[in-house]
Design a protein around this motif. Structure first.
Motif, PDB file in Angstrom:
ATOM      1  N   LYS A  97       0.839  -1.193   0.000  1.00 15.45           N
ATOM      2  CA  LYS A  97       0.000   0.000   0.000  1.00 15.45           C
ATOM      3  C   LYS A  97       0.879   1.249   0.000  1.00 15.45           C
ATOM      4  N   SER A  98       0.340   2.331  -0.468  1.00 16.26           N
ATOM      5  CA  SER A  98       1.094   3.586  -0.484  1.00 16.26           C
ATOM      6  C   SER A  98       1.306   4.092   0.938  1.00 16.26           C
ATOM      7  N   ILE A  99       2.478   4.654   1.164  1.00 20.38           N
ATOM      8  CA  ILE A  99       2.821   5.135   2.505  1.00 20.38           C
ATOM      9  C   ILE A  99       2.282   6.553   2.681  1.00 20.38           C
ATOM     10  N   PRO A 100       1.552   6.838   3.755  1.00 22.03           N
ATOM     11  CA  PRO A 100       1.034   8.191   4.002  1.00 22.03           C
ATOM     12  C   PRO A 100       2.176   9.203   4.053  1.00 22.03           C
ATOM     13  N   THR A 101       1.898  10.386   3.608  1.00 22.13           N
ATOM     14  CA  THR A 101       2.945  11.413   3.540  1.00 22.13           C
ATOM     15  C   THR A 101       3.508  11.765   4.914  1.00 22.13           C
ATOM     16  N   TRP A 102       2.650  11.701   5.975  1.00 24.50           N
ATOM     17  CA  TRP A 102       3.149  12.072   7.309  1.00 24.50           C
ATOM     18  C   TRP A 102       4.173  11.056   7.805  1.00 24.50           C
ATOM     19  N   ILE A 103       4.035   9.803   7.420  1.00 21.00           N
ATOM     20  CA  ILE A 103       5.015   8.797   7.831  1.00 21.00           C
ATOM     21  C   ILE A 103       6.342   9.037   7.117  1.00 21.00           C
ATOM     22  N   GLU A 104       6.275   9.369   5.837  1.00 20.34           N
ATOM     23  CA  GLU A 104       7.501   9.660   5.103  1.00 20.34           C
ATOM     24  C   GLU A 104       8.233  10.844   5.714  1.00 20.34           C
ATOM     25  N   ALA A 105       7.480  11.871   6.054  1.00 15.97           N
ATOM     26  CA  ALA A 105       8.100  13.055   6.663  1.00 15.97           C
ATOM     27  C   ALA A 105       8.699  12.727   8.027  1.00 15.97           C
ATOM     28  N   TYR A 106       8.000  11.907   8.784  1.00 20.76           N
ATOM     29  CA  TYR A 106       8.462  11.552  10.126  1.00 20.76           C
ATOM     30  C   TYR A 106       9.770  10.766  10.062  1.00 20.76           C
ATOM     31  N   THR A 107       9.834   9.796   9.154  1.00 15.42           N
ATOM     32  CA  THR A 107      11.026   8.956   9.073  1.00 15.42           C
ATOM     33  C   THR A 107      12.239   9.693   8.526  1.00 15.42           C
ATOM     34  N   LYS A 108      12.022  10.829   7.879  1.00 10.86           N
ATOM     35  CA  LYS A 108      13.145  11.600   7.347  1.00 10.86           C
ATOM     36  C   LYS A 108      13.726  12.561   8.372  1.00 10.86           C
ATOM     37  N   GLN A 109      13.116  12.656   9.528  1.00  9.72           N
ATOM     38  CA  GLN A 109      13.632  13.541  10.567  1.00  9.72           C
ATOM     39  C   GLN A 109      14.988  13.052  11.057  1.00  9.72           C
ATOM     40  N   ASP A 110      15.836  14.017  11.444  1.00 10.69           N
ATOM     41  CA  ASP A 110      17.140  13.649  12.004  1.00 10.69           C
ATOM     42  C   ASP A 110      16.976  13.012  13.374  1.00 10.69           C
ATOM     43  N   LYS A 111      15.954  13.443  14.097  1.00  7.51           N
ATOM     44  CA  LYS A 111      15.761  12.952  15.459  1.00  7.51           C
ATOM     45  C   LYS A 111      14.330  12.475  15.618  1.00  7.51           C
ATOM     46  N   ILE A 112      14.180  11.198  15.993  1.00  5.91           N
ATOM     47  CA  ILE A 112      12.850  10.624  16.186  1.00  5.91           C
ATOM     48  C   ILE A 112      12.652  10.325  17.665  1.00  5.91           C
ATOM     49  N   ILE A 113      11.600  10.864  18.237  1.00  7.65           N
ATOM     50  CA  ILE A 113      11.334  10.691  19.668  1.00  7.65           C
ATOM     51  C   ILE A 113       9.967  10.034  19.842  1.00  7.65           C
ATOM     52  N   THR A 114       9.926   9.011  20.655  1.00  9.83           N
ATOM     53  CA  THR A 114       8.654   8.375  20.985  1.00  9.83           C
ATOM     54  C   THR A 114       8.268   8.749  22.407  1.00  9.83           C
ATOM     55  N   CYS A 115       7.009   8.626  22.727  1.00  9.04           N
ATOM     56  CA  CYS A 115       6.538   8.991  24.063  1.00  9.04           C
ATOM     57  C   CYS A 115       6.658   7.796  25.005  1.00  9.04           C
ATOM     58  N   LEU A 116       6.464   8.059  26.293  1.00 10.74           N
ATOM     59  CA  LEU A 116       6.425   6.995  27.286  1.00 10.74           C
ATOM     60  C   LEU A 116       5.167   6.147  27.081  1.00 10.74           C
ATOM     61  N   PHE A 117       5.273   4.876  27.311  1.00  8.39           N
ATOM     62  CA  PHE A 117       4.083   4.037  27.302  1.00  8.39           C
ATOM     63  C   PHE A 117       3.201   4.443  28.485  1.00  8.39           C
ATOM     64  N   GLY A 118       1.963   4.842  28.216  1.00  9.17           N
ATOM     65  CA  GLY A 118       1.045   5.306  29.262  1.00  9.17           C
ATOM     66  C   GLY A 118       1.083   6.800  29.493  1.00  9.17           C
ATOM     67  N   GLU A 119       1.839   7.539  28.669  1.00 17.19           N
ATOM     68  CA  GLU A 119       2.011   8.975  28.887  1.00 17.19           C
ATOM     69  C   GLU A 119       0.685   9.741  28.850  1.00 17.19           C
ATOM     70  N   HIS A 120      -0.288   9.224  28.110  1.00 19.45           N
ATOM     71  CA  HIS A 120      -1.576   9.908  27.997  1.00 19.45           C
ATOM     72  C   HIS A 120      -2.317   9.995  29.333  1.00 19.45           C
ATOM     73  N   LEU A 121      -1.874   9.208  30.331  1.00 17.35           N
ATOM     74  CA  LEU A 121      -2.538   9.208  31.640  1.00 17.35           C
ATOM     75  C   LEU A 121      -2.084  10.367  32.527  1.00 17.35           C
TER      76      LEU A 121
END
Length: 275
Positions: free
Chosen positions: A5-29
């Motif tokens: 399937k075609s890759i959404p544009t936001w994923i392409e932009a995200y993966t091209k970032q120099d720095k990728i940061i993920t949140c803590l598991f459960g951070e929404h709480l």
């Protein structure tokens, strides 16, 4: 890609970032429960088990919000800074030589300098009680909890967690010959969770008073020194103050009371031997 399937544009932009940061598991709480204390572990699996065994934040303002960083290297400032202003109780996974505990603790001390009102309180329970094989396997809190009946940790009347792991280490599970790794600092702050009410025997109350009198009447050492093979006291005054504080807030809970009382006993004996 696997589904062609075609890759959404936001994923392409995200993966091209120099720095990728993920949140803590459960951070929404965090925003949903702004006053609950934080329990921080490595794996999401561990956070889930701790929530099931010790209670959900929705059940009581005393209950921990259990969060996870995902892996050892993810204990980073970019991921942790969202915890600014919170009390964070950290439970590192075991490692062969205690490197995870020491690395995270050193990082946390630096994080505290940048995060206003944030305190990291490390649990060295696993480091002190784990067997050699358990260290080699890199066990975490969940590996011990899963062997227990979760109902034994929860009651119909929710009072908040007492984080009592006394049931976990039993029936020969403790390798008394195992060498615990160095834990060079102890930090305790007022907490919002409620301990179970245990009764302190009168002779223990008297011993605590005698220990307070003893340490109030000695010349404190001016340099760091080793209490035993795995404990180095960096700041004597802080060590004494925080150990007596922990004893007082324990309300007789042996999981909290006994290790702190034993360290004070060892320190008294050390001074007596060197007198």
């Amino acid at each position: 890609e696997r589904s062609n399937k075609s890759i959404p544009t936001w994923i392409e932009a995200y993966t091209k970032q120099d720095k990728i940061i993920t949140c803590l598991f459960g951070e929404h709480l965090l925003n949903k429960y702004p006053n609950n204390p934080i329990g921080l572990v490595e794996a999401p699996k561990t956070a889930v088990y701790c929530s099931l065994y010790f209670g959900l934040p929705s059940e009581s303002p005393n209950n921990f919000i259990w969060l996870a960083v995902y892996n050892k290297s993810s204990f980073s400032f970019d991921k942790i800074k969202v915890l600014e202003g919170r009390f964070v109780y950290v439970f590192p996974d075991l490692s062969k030589d205690g490197s995870t505990f020491r690395e995270w603790e050193a990082k946390a001390r630096e994080f505290e300098k940048e995060l206003t009102g944030t305190r990291f309180i490390f649990s060295d329970l696993l480091e002190r009680l784990a067997t050699t094989n358990e260290r080699l396997e890199g066990l975490d809190v969940a590996d011990y909890l899963i062997k227990q009946d979760w109902k034994a940790f929860r009651t119909s009347s929710i009072k908040g967690p007492d984080l009592d792991f006394s049931n976990v280490f039993q029936d020969g599970a403790i390798d008394t010959g195992a060498k615990a790794t160095p834990c060079v600092s102890y930090s305790y702050t007022p907490t919002r969770f409620v301990f179970q009410n245990y009764e302190i025997p009168p002779h223990i109350k008297q011993e605590i008073k005698e220990l307070e009198m003893f340490f109030n009447n000695i010349d404190p050492p001016q340099t760091s020194f080793k209490l035993n093979e795995w404990t180095q006291i960096i700041n004597y005054h802080s060590f004494i103050e925080k150990h007596f504080y922990a004893i007082k807030i324990s309300r007789g809970n042996p999981t909290i009371l006994e290790p702190h009382l034993n360290r004070l006993r060892q320190l008294k004996q050390l001074f007596a031997n060197n007198a």
